[in-house]
Design a protein around this motif. Structure first.
Motif, mmCIF file in Angstrom:
data_model
loop_
_atom_site.group_PDB
_atom_site.id
_atom_site.type_symbol
_atom_site.label_atom_id
_atom_site.label_comp_id
_atom_site.label_asym_id
_atom_site.label_seq_id
_atom_site.Cartn_x
_atom_site.Cartn_y
_atom_site.Cartn_z
ATOM 1 N N ALA A 1 0.858 -1.183 0.000
ATOM 2 C CA ALA A 1 0.000 0.000 0.000
ATOM 3 C C ALA A 1 0.892 1.229 0.000
ATOM 4 O O ALA A 1 2.014 1.206 0.506
ATOM 5 N N VAL A 2 0.372 2.286 -0.603
ATOM 6 C CA VAL A 2 1.132 3.528 -0.662
ATOM 7 C C VAL A 2 0.280 4.651 -0.073
ATOM 8 O O VAL A 2 -0.858 4.866 -0.491
ATOM 9 N N LEU A 3 0.841 5.357 0.882
ATOM 10 C CA LEU A 3 0.153 6.498 1.468
ATOM 11 C C LEU A 3 0.371 7.712 0.581
ATOM 12 O O LEU A 3 1.505 8.164 0.393
ATOM 13 N N ALA A 4 -0.725 8.232 0.021
ATOM 14 C CA ALA A 4 -0.634 9.437 -0.815
ATOM 15 C C ALA A 4 -1.599 10.463 -0.234
ATOM 16 O O ALA A 4 -2.371 11.079 -0.958
ATOM 17 N N VAL A 5 -1.568 10.599 1.087
ATOM 18 C CA VAL A 5 -2.599 11.400 1.765
ATOM 19 C C VAL A 5 -2.299 12.898 1.762
ATOM 20 O O VAL A 5 -3.136 13.696 2.158
ATOM 21 N N GLY A 6 -1.105 13.274 1.303
ATOM 22 C CA GLY A 6 -0.834 14.684 1.029
ATOM 23 C C GLY A 6 -0.795 15.593 2.231
ATOM 24 O O GLY A 6 -0.295 15.237 3.296
ATOM 25 N N HIS A 7 -1.382 16.758 2.025
ATOM 26 C CA HIS A 7 -1.261 17.839 2.995
ATOM 27 C C HIS A 7 -2.244 17.716 4.141
ATOM 28 O O HIS A 7 -3.337 17.187 3.989
ATOM 29 N N GLU A 8 -1.859 18.316 5.253
ATOM 30 C CA GLU A 8 -2.754 18.434 6.392
ATOM 31 C C GLU A 8 -3.852 19.432 6.013
ATOM 32 O O GLU A 8 -3.571 20.460 5.410
ATOM 33 N N THR A 9 -5.087 19.112 6.356
ATOM 34 C CA THR A 9 -6.167 20.013 5.955
ATOM 35 C C THR A 9 -6.683 20.891 7.094
ATOM 36 O O THR A 9 -7.438 21.821 6.868
ATOM 37 N N GLN A 10 -6.271 20.566 8.307
ATOM 38 C CA GLN A 10 -6.710 21.384 9.446
ATOM 39 C C GLN A 10 -5.725 22.529 9.679
ATOM 40 O O GLN A 10 -4.527 22.330 9.563
ATOM 41 N N PRO A 11 -6.248 23.710 10.029
ATOM 42 C CA PRO A 11 -5.315 24.785 10.369
ATOM 43 C C PRO A 11 -4.422 24.316 11.512
ATOM 44 O O PRO A 11 -4.900 23.752 12.491
ATOM 45 N N ALA A 12 -3.131 24.562 11.354
ATOM 46 C CA ALA A 12 -2.196 24.099 12.367
ATOM 47 C C ALA A 12 -2.374 24.882 13.662
ATOM 48 O O ALA A 12 -2.227 24.367 14.751
ATOM 49 N N ARG A 13 -2.690 26.165 13.510
ATOM 50 C CA ARG A 13 -2.741 27.030 14.681
ATOM 51 C C ARG A 13 -4.180 27.394 14.979
ATOM 52 O O ARG A 13 -5.004 27.484 14.084
ATOM 53 N N SER A 14 -4.448 27.625 16.216
ATOM 54 C CA SER A 14 -5.734 28.163 16.640
ATOM 55 C C SER A 14 -6.908 27.442 16.010
ATOM 56 O O SER A 14 -7.750 28.043 15.357
ATOM 57 N N ARG A 15 -6.928 26.141 16.151
ATOM 58 C CA ARG A 15 -8.018 25.318 15.653
ATOM 59 C C ARG A 15 -9.363 25.935 16.030
ATOM 60 O O ARG A 15 -9.568 26.331 17.164
ATOM 61 N N GLY A 16 -10.246 26.037 15.081
ATOM 62 C CA GLY A 16 -11.600 26.472 15.428
ATOM 63 C C GLY A 16 -11.843 27.954 15.276
ATOM 64 O O GLY A 16 -12.973 28.363 15.098
#
Ligand SMILES: Cc1cc2nc3c(=O)[nH]c(=O)nc-3n(C[C@H](O)[C@H](O)[C@H](O)COP(=O)(O)OP(=O)(O)OC[C@H]3O[C@@H](n4cnc5c(N)ncnc54)[C@H](O)[C@@H]3O)c2cc1C
Lengths: 123, 449
Positions: B152-167
Motif C-alpha cells: 500500500a502507498v500512502l498518498a494522503v498529502g497535505h494536512e487540511t486542518q489549520p495548524a494554529r488556533s483550531r476552530g
C-alpha cells in the motif's frame, strides 16, 4: 596537528591552511586550549571525499575550462566547438560520481599515506 | 473483505495529484498484470488540496511545460491543453487555472484505466487505518470493509486542518469560509501561495476592507520570468558543506550570473535537479538551520507566482489595501463578534492585539504528523507503526520511500509518496518532483511482479 604534519611529512603551515578551509566549509571544527585541536564535525561515513575535494580544489575540473560555474577560458580555443572541453566535462562528472560515493570511512579502509590524516581525525 | 489473487496488487491511499500520478505510472506498462486500487475520500480524483481550487485566478505556479504527468513526455500536458484549444500567447510558458490541472489529472487517470481494463479500481471512501497482514497490507475503510493488497502507498498529502488556533482561524475555501462584509478587516497568516489564494479570493469578491498579511519575514513570493535554467553539473555544486559556506557559493553564483546579464531565477531553477541531493548531503544541524532561518526566504524565490498575479499583488500592497507585517503569530481569541489576533512584530518584545473580522490561516501545510487530523496517519503513529522524521516535517521513510516504525524498522510493503516524504527529500512538493518519485516508486513496485 603537529602529529598529523609529522606523520604525513607535510609542512604545518600547509596543513593549517587546509584545515581552516575545511572548518569554513563545516567539515571539521576546532577547539582552542590544551586539549584543543581539530575534530570531524560529522561522522566519517557521512563525509564524502568528493564533497571535501570541491572545497579544497574547486569544482573537480580536470582542466580549468571544464567547469560550468567556475569556467575559465583557455584563451586559445573556441569553447563552443572544443571537443576536449566537452570530453573533460564528462570526465569531471565521472570523477564526481566516484568521489561523491566514497566516504572518509571507505577511504580509511583503503589504506595508504592519506589515511593517517583521516585516522588521526576520526580517532 | 476483498482478498488479493495471485497477481500483483497495490492500494493507493489518497487520490490527489500524488495518488493519481502513481496509479498512472503503475499502469503505464501494459505487460504487467497488476491490480491498482485507488481510494479517495473527496469523491473527486486528481484534485486534492491544490487542484480543487474553485476560482479561475487560482492558477498553477509552474508553467504548463513543467506540469506533464510524465517526466519522460514533457509535452503531455501541453498537448492536452492544445487539444482542448486552450489559448496561449506564450506557448507552453503559460499558467493555467489549478482546477483545469485537476481535470487533466482526472483525464490521465481515466485513460490509464481505459487502456488497462480490469486493472484499476477507484473507491470513494475514507481510509481509517492500515495493518500489516500475512498476505501484505490490509487497508481498513470507514464503511467497515477492507482491502488487502501486496503493498500500500500512502498518498494522503497535505494536512487540511489549520495548524494554529483550531476552530477560530479559517482555511480558505473551507466550509467556514463564509462570505464577509466587503469592508471587513481581515488578517491572513502566511507568506506562501495559499496566502496569495486567500488574497485572490477576497480580491475577486471585490473586498474593499484592509487586509493584513502576517508572516515571519513579511515577504511576498517573487514573480516568474521566462528565463532558462542555468546549466549546472553535479561537480559544480558544493554538497555537504555548512549553510554559510553553501549560501556564499549560491550568492556568488547569482552575482556572477547577473554580471553576465542573467537572472537569479536561472540559478534557482538550475539548482532544482540537485535540491534533493543537496538536502540529503547536509548534516541534521544544517538542515535545522535551514528550516529555521532560510526556509521562508528560499520559498519565496523557489515557489514563484505567475507574473500577472505577482503584479496585481504588488499593486495591492502599493495601494495600501494589503499591508505586509513581519511578525510572529502568537494566538487568536474570539471577542464580541470579532476575533482578536495577537502578534509580536519582528525585533519587538511586546505583543499587540489586532481586532479583525476573520483570520485566514494559510501557514505551513507541513505540520508535525503527531498532530495530524488524518485518521490513517494518527492510527499509524499512535501504534508506533510509523513515526515523524527527525525534523518533524513529515513521515520517516527510507531511501525507497518505505515507512520506518518507532523502533527504526522498515516496513517494505508500506510506502509513502508526495509531500509527506519531505523529511528525506525536501524538494518534493510540486508536480515536477512528485512525477519523478511516482516513476521511481512504480518501477520498484513492478519489479516485485
Ligand atoms: C495551494 C497550493 C497550490 C499548489 N500549486 C502547485 C502548482 O501550481 N504546481 C505544482 O507543481 N505544485 C503545486 N502545489 C504543490 C502540491 O503539493 C502538489 O502539486 C500536490 O497537490 C500534492 O498532491 P498530493 O496528492 O500529495 O496531496 P493532496 O493534494 O493533499 O491530496 C491528498 C488526497 O488524499 C486524500 N486523502 C487524505 N487522507 C485520506 C484518507 N484517510 N482516506 C482517503 N483519502 C484521503 C485527500 O482527500 C486528498 O484528495 C501546490 C500546493 C498547494 C497547497
Amino acid at each position: 596537528m603537529g602529529d598529523i604534519a609529522r606523520r604525513n611529512n607535510i609542512p604545518k603551515k600547509f596543513l593549517d591552511a587546509i584545515l581552516s578551509e575545511l572548518r569554513n566549509a563545516g567539515f571539521v571544527y576546532s577547539r582552542k586550549g590544551k586539549a584543543g585541536g581539530y575534530s570531524l564535525a560529522r561522522p566519517a561515513d557521512e563525509i564524502k571525499i568528493g564533497h571535501v575535494d570541491r572545497v579544497l580544489d574547486g569544482p573537480l575540473a580536470p582542466i580549468p575550462c571544464a567547469s560550468k560555474t567556475r569556467y575559465q577560458p583557455c584563451g586559445d580555443c573556441d569553447e563552443a566547438t572544443c571537443q576536449i572541453r566537452r570530453l573533460m566535462l564528462d570526465v569531471r562528472n565521472a570523477i564526481a560520481d566516484v568521489l561523491d560515493n566514497t566516504s572518509l570511512t571507505q577511504m580509511c579502509d583503503m589504506g595508504g599515506p592519506e589515511v593517517l590524516i583521516a585516522e588521526t581525525m576520526t580517532a | 473483505m476483498s482478498t488479493s489473487s495471485g497477481r500483483l496488487s497495490v492500494t493507493i491511499i489518497g487520490g490527489g495529484a500524488s495518488g493519481v500520478l502513481l496509479a498512472a505510472h503503475l499502469l503505464r506498462n501494459r505487460d504487467t498484470d497488476i491490480r491498482v486500487t485507488l481510494i479517495e475520500r473527496r469523491g473527486e480524483f486528481g484534485q486534492g488540496l491544490a487542484y480543487s481550487a474553485s476560482q479561475r485566478d487560482h492558477k498553477v505556479n509552474v508553467p504548463a511545460r513543467g506540469m506533464s504527468a510524465f517526466a519522460d513526455d514533457p509535452e503531455h500536458f501541453w498537448r492536452w491543453l492544445q487539444q482542448r484549444g486552450y489559448p496561449s500567447s506564450h506557448g507552453s510558458w503559460v499558467f493555467v487555472p489549478r482546477r483545469l490541472y485537476g481535470a487533466y489529472l482526472e483525464h490521465v487517470l481515466r485513460e490509464a484505466g481505459k487502456s488497462n481494463p480490469g486493472r484499476l479500481l477507484v473507491m470513494s471512501e475514507e481510509v481509517m487505518a492500515v495493518r500489516e497482514s500475512k498476505n501484505g497490507i490490509e487497508t481498513l475503510l470507514a464503511n467497515g470493509t477492507s482491502v488487502v493488497s501486496h503493498s500500500a502507498v500512502l498518498a494522503v498529502g497535505h494536512e487540511t486542518q489549520p495548524a494554529r488556533s483550531r476552530g477560530i482561524a479559517v482555511r480558505v475555501g473551507s466550509e467556514r469560509d463564509t462570505p464577509l462584509p466587503a469592508d471587513a478587516e481581515v488578517m491572513i497568516l502566511g507568506s506562501g501561495l495559499s496566502m496569495v489564494d486567500a488574497w485572490l479570493s477576497l480580491a475577486d469578491a471585490n473586498h474593499r476592507g484592509p487586509i493584513t498579511v502576517v508572516s515571519r519575514n513579511g515577504l511576498l513570493p517573487k514573480g516568474h520570468r521566462d528565463v532558462p535554467p542555468l546549466s549546472i553539473d553535479s561537480a559544480d555544486v558544493p554538497f555537504g558543506t555548512s549553510l554559510p559556506y553553501f549560501m556564499r557559493w549560491f550568492r556568488d553564483l547569482v552575482d556572477e550570473t547577473k554580471k553576465r546579464g542573467g537572472d537569479w531565477r536561472s540559478v534557482v531553477d538550475g539548482l532544482r535537479p540537485y535540491n534533493q541531493r543537496i538536502w540529503q548531503s547536509w548534516s541534521g544541524h544544517t538542515k535545522r538551520q535551514f528550516l529555521r532561518h532560510l526556509r521562508p526566504w528560499w520559498n519565496i524565490h523557489r515557489h514563484r507566482l505567475p507574473p500577472e498575479l505577482h503584479e496585481r499583488l504588488v499593486a495591492a500592497v502599493a495601494s495600501g489595501q494589503v499591508k505586509l507585517v513581519a511578525a510572529e503569530f502568537v494566538g487568536v481569541e474570539r471577542a464580541e463578534g470579532q476575533v482578536r489576533a495577537e502578534i509580536r512584530r519582528r525585533g519587538s518584545s511586546t505583543r499587540e492585539k489586532l481586532g479583525v473580522a476573520r483570520v485566514y490561516d494559510c501557514g505551513g501545510v507541513s505540520v508535525d504528523v503527531l498532530s495530524s487530523s488524518n485518521p490513517v496517519i494518527r492510527d499509524l503513529v499512535a501504534h508506533g507503526r510509523a513515526r515523524a522524521d527527525a525534523l518533524r516535517i513529515g513521515l520517516d521513510v527510507n531511501e525507497h520511500c518505505a515507512v520506518i516504525d518507532h523502533a527504526g524498522k522498515v516496513t517494505e510493503k508500506l510506502l509513502v509518496i508526495g509531500p509527506l516524504t519531505r523529511g528525506r527529500f525536501f524538494e518534493i512538493e510540486a508536480i515536477p518532483d512528485i512525477r519523478v518519485q511516482a516513476a521511481t516508486l512504480a518501477a520498484r513496485i513492478l519489479s516485485h511482479a
